[in-house]
Design a protein around this motif. Sequence first.
Motif, mmCIF file in Angstrom:
data_model
loop_
_atom_site.group_PDB
_atom_site.id
_atom_site.type_symbol
_atom_site.label_atom_id
_atom_site.label_comp_id
_atom_site.label_asym_id
_atom_site.label_seq_id
_atom_site.Cartn_x
_atom_site.Cartn_y
_atom_site.Cartn_z
ATOM 1 N N GLU A 160 -83.955 -72.034 -43.061
ATOM 2 C CA GLU A 160 -83.404 -70.695 -43.263
ATOM 3 C C GLU A 160 -82.063 -70.767 -43.978
ATOM 4 O OE1 GLU A 160 -84.599 -71.811 -40.355
ATOM 5 O OE2 GLU A 160 -86.458 -70.619 -40.268
ATOM 6 N N ARG A 161 -81.236 -71.762 -43.650
ATOM 7 C CA ARG A 161 -79.957 -71.936 -44.337
ATOM 8 C C ARG A 161 -80.181 -72.176 -45.830
ATOM 9 N NH1 ARG A 161 -74.691 -74.253 -43.486
ATOM 10 N NH2 ARG A 161 -74.806 -73.284 -41.437
ATOM 11 N N MET A 162 -81.112 -73.059 -46.153
ATOM 12 C CA MET A 162 -81.380 -73.347 -47.562
ATOM 13 C C MET A 162 -81.897 -72.107 -48.284
ATOM 14 S SD MET A 162 -82.841 -77.243 -47.725
ATOM 15 C CE MET A 162 -83.734 -77.311 -46.169
ATOM 16 N N ARG A 163 -82.788 -71.379 -47.652
ATOM 17 C CA ARG A 163 -83.341 -70.177 -48.292
ATOM 18 C C ARG A 163 -82.269 -69.111 -48.492
ATOM 19 N NH1 ARG A 163 -88.770 -70.424 -44.549
ATOM 20 N NH2 ARG A 163 -90.043 -71.720 -45.966
ATOM 21 N N ASP A 164 -81.335 -69.024 -47.557
ATOM 22 C CA ASP A 164 -80.240 -68.068 -47.694
ATOM 23 C C ASP A 164 -79.391 -68.399 -48.909
ATOM 24 O OD1 ASP A 164 -78.312 -66.043 -47.074
ATOM 25 O OD2 ASP A 164 -77.102 -67.534 -46.021
ATOM 26 N N VAL A 165 -79.021 -69.668 -49.064
ATOM 27 C CA VAL A 165 -78.214 -70.072 -50.217
ATOM 28 C C VAL A 165 -79.005 -69.868 -51.511
ATOM 29 C CG1 VAL A 165 -77.051 -72.017 -51.336
ATOM 30 C CG2 VAL A 165 -76.820 -71.680 -48.862
ATOM 31 N N MET A 166 -80.293 -70.200 -51.496
ATOM 32 C CA MET A 166 -81.121 -69.991 -52.685
ATOM 33 C C MET A 166 -81.142 -68.518 -53.095
ATOM 34 S SD MET A 166 -84.488 -72.285 -51.940
ATOM 35 C CE MET A 166 -84.352 -73.890 -51.170
ATOM 36 N N ALA A 167 -81.225 -67.640 -52.103
ATOM 37 C CA ALA A 167 -81.346 -66.207 -52.394
ATOM 38 C C ALA A 167 -80.070 -65.643 -53.013
ATOM 39 C CB ALA A 167 -81.688 -65.446 -51.117
ATOM 40 N N ARG A 168 -78.923 -66.248 -52.721
ATOM 41 C CA ARG A 168 -77.649 -65.675 -53.155
ATOM 42 C C ARG A 168 -76.892 -66.525 -54.181
ATOM 43 N NH1 ARG A 168 -73.846 -64.551 -48.629
ATOM 44 N NH2 ARG A 168 -74.800 -66.165 -47.323
ATOM 45 N N ARG A 169 -77.452 -67.651 -54.560
ATOM 46 C CA ARG A 169 -76.751 -68.567 -55.458
ATOM 47 C C ARG A 169 -76.660 -68.006 -56.870
ATOM 48 N NH1 ARG A 169 -81.625 -73.116 -56.015
ATOM 49 N NH2 ARG A 169 -83.283 -71.601 -56.369
ATOM 50 N N PRO A 170 -75.655 -68.441 -57.633
ATOM 51 C CA PRO A 170 -75.618 -68.065 -59.046
ATOM 52 C C PRO A 170 -76.733 -68.783 -59.803
ATOM 53 C CG PRO A 170 -73.838 -69.579 -58.532
ATOM 54 C CD PRO A 170 -74.475 -69.212 -57.228
ATOM 55 N N GLU A 171 -77.089 -68.240 -60.930
ATOM 56 C CA GLU A 171 -78.164 -68.821 -61.732
ATOM 57 C C GLU A 171 -77.835 -70.274 -62.071
ATOM 58 O OE1 GLU A 171 -80.608 -68.027 -65.907
ATOM 59 O OE2 GLU A 171 -79.003 -66.683 -65.274
ATOM 60 N N GLY A 172 -78.820 -71.157 -61.860
ATOM 61 C CA GLY A 172 -78.648 -72.555 -62.214
ATOM 62 C C GLY A 172 -78.077 -73.440 -61.139
ATOM 63 N N PHE A 173 -77.613 -72.889 -60.026
ATOM 64 C CA PHE A 173 -77.053 -73.709 -58.950
ATOM 65 C C PHE A 173 -78.206 -74.313 -58.150
ATOM 66 C CE2 PHE A 173 -75.261 -74.291 -54.641
ATOM 67 C CZ PHE A 173 -74.155 -75.076 -54.950
ATOM 68 N N ALA A 174 -78.221 -75.635 -58.014
ATOM 69 C CA ALA A 174 -79.347 -76.341 -57.397
ATOM 70 C C ALA A 174 -79.162 -76.472 -55.895
ATOM 71 C CB ALA A 174 -79.501 -77.725 -58.023
ATOM 72 N N VAL A 175 -80.267 -76.371 -55.164
ATOM 73 C CA VAL A 175 -80.275 -76.628 -53.725
ATOM 74 C C VAL A 175 -81.245 -77.771 -53.461
ATOM 75 C CG1 VAL A 175 -80.797 -75.712 -51.436
ATOM 76 C CG2 VAL A 175 -79.673 -74.257 -53.133
ATOM 77 N N TYR A 176 -80.715 -78.838 -52.900
ATOM 78 C CA TYR A 176 -81.500 -80.030 -52.573
ATOM 79 C C TYR A 176 -81.593 -80.172 -51.055
ATOM 80 C CZ TYR A 176 -80.173 -81.243 -57.390
ATOM 81 O OH TYR A 176 -79.960 -81.228 -58.743
ATOM 82 N N SER A 177 -82.753 -80.576 -50.589
ATOM 83 C CA SER A 177 -82.908 -80.844 -49.164
ATOM 84 C C SER A 177 -82.307 -82.204 -48.833
ATOM 85 C CB SER A 177 -84.385 -80.833 -48.763
ATOM 86 O OG SER A 177 -84.518 -81.240 -47.413
ATOM 87 N N GLY A 178 -81.523 -82.249 -47.771
ATOM 88 C CA GLY A 178 -81.016 -83.504 -47.260
ATOM 89 C C GLY A 178 -81.738 -83.942 -46.007
ATOM 90 N N GLU A 179 -82.826 -83.255 -45.680
ATOM 91 C CA GLU A 179 -83.648 -83.573 -44.508
ATOM 92 C C GLU A 179 -85.060 -83.848 -44.996
ATOM 93 O OE1 GLU A 179 -82.534 -83.647 -41.401
ATOM 94 O OE2 GLU A 179 -80.680 -82.461 -41.399
ATOM 95 N N ASP A 180 -85.538 -85.075 -44.823
ATOM 96 C CA ASP A 180 -86.851 -85.416 -45.363
ATOM 97 C C ASP A 180 -87.960 -84.535 -44.818
ATOM 98 O OD1 ASP A 180 -87.082 -87.581 -47.357
ATOM 99 O OD2 ASP A 180 -85.883 -88.705 -45.942
ATOM 100 N N ASN A 181 -87.862 -84.132 -43.558
ATOM 101 C CA ASN A 181 -88.938 -83.320 -42.983
ATOM 102 C C ASN A 181 -88.952 -81.893 -43.522
ATOM 103 O OD1 ASN A 181 -86.545 -82.686 -41.606
ATOM 104 N ND2 ASN A 181 -87.645 -82.084 -39.762
ATOM 105 N N LEU A 182 -87.914 -81.494 -44.263
ATOM 106 C CA LEU A 182 -87.864 -80.161 -44.870
ATOM 107 C C LEU A 182 -87.959 -80.212 -46.393
ATOM 108 C CD1 LEU A 182 -85.084 -78.452 -42.709
ATOM 109 C CD2 LEU A 182 -87.568 -78.284 -42.450
ATOM 110 N N GLY A 183 -88.135 -81.398 -46.952
ATOM 111 C CA GLY A 183 -88.143 -81.527 -48.409
ATOM 112 C C GLY A 183 -89.223 -80.710 -49.080
ATOM 113 N N ALA A 184 -90.465 -80.828 -48.616
ATOM 114 C CA ALA A 184 -91.568 -80.089 -49.228
ATOM 115 C C ALA A 184 -91.351 -78.589 -49.089
ATOM 116 C CB ALA A 184 -92.896 -80.507 -48.606
ATOM 117 N N ALA A 185 -90.993 -78.146 -47.887
ATOM 118 C CA ALA A 185 -90.788 -76.717 -47.658
ATOM 119 C C ALA A 185 -89.661 -76.165 -48.519
ATOM 120 C CB ALA A 185 -90.489 -76.463 -46.181
ATOM 121 N N SER A 186 -88.603 -76.934 -48.685
ATOM 122 C CA SER A 186 -87.478 -76.437 -49.485
ATOM 123 C C SER A 186 -87.861 -76.299 -50.948
ATOM 124 C CB SER A 186 -86.265 -77.351 -49.332
ATOM 125 O OG SER A 186 -86.470 -78.598 -49.958
#
Length: 298
Positions: A172-198
Amino acid sequence: MTANTITGSMVALVTPLHGDGAVDYVGLKRLIEWHVASGTHAIVAVGTTGESATLDYEEHIAVIRATVDLTAGRVPVIAGTGANSTREALALARGAKAAGADAHLSVTPYYNKPTQEGLLQHFRVIADAVDLPMILYNVPGRTAVDMAPETTLALAEHRNIVGIKEATGSIERMRDVMARRPEGFAVYSGEDNLGAASMLSGGQGSISVTANVAPRLMSRMAEAALGGNSEEAEHLDGRLAPLHRELFCQTNPIPVKWALHRMGLIGPTLRLPLTPLADFCHAGLEQALGEAGCLDRQ
């Protein structure tokens, strides 16, 4: 580099060591060649998985430079440059740029628990001074400080701050940042168990411990997820799931170094205060390696 230039499976590479604790550059070359051949999309040199906390400044920069030289432009190199002293983090960022890194990964200062304003000032000082793409790294479980999404988004407006590795354990934290980030700002998962979902949610990749031992499976999973093929991504991630779990049966990078030694790729050495993997972890990790085909280097 733009924010979305580096995507996919990015290995948080271990730093191989000789028995006396010196950096094993022959082992480093062996790992890098294997990752390039296996489709790893980028290499993170001397991050926290690379035992950055116990390498001195000269060793730290030497490993970054060696990684840049050994990859020879075949995949991007992201240099770990985080420190809990802004002056030290700034020096590491400058060293990473001089060594030829494509970007750098800077963790939130640990132990001294800065305020959100302190985090803003820390990262802005570095980004202002070093013209090298910076990826923020938020891992409160290791640092005892959590960078709020509002702080991340404020920093995302800086031209040299191009992404964040989020390791809060919250999709949910990653999705929140994705929803509000400026264009082009990357979000990478730092948790292997959430990599696919992210990645299926719009993230750009996974900065991965699991990729150390299963680079081909991780790269295939990332490519499927980034391509929107949820069925294939989830199938491959299911094969990887036991590794995502067992590689954290003790403090990272203790288990992953044991696994790589078991696979015949590096020696077993860690630097104190890290100690060898406890016996109770061996069977589960061995089984996970076998199920993922790692003992055949798949």
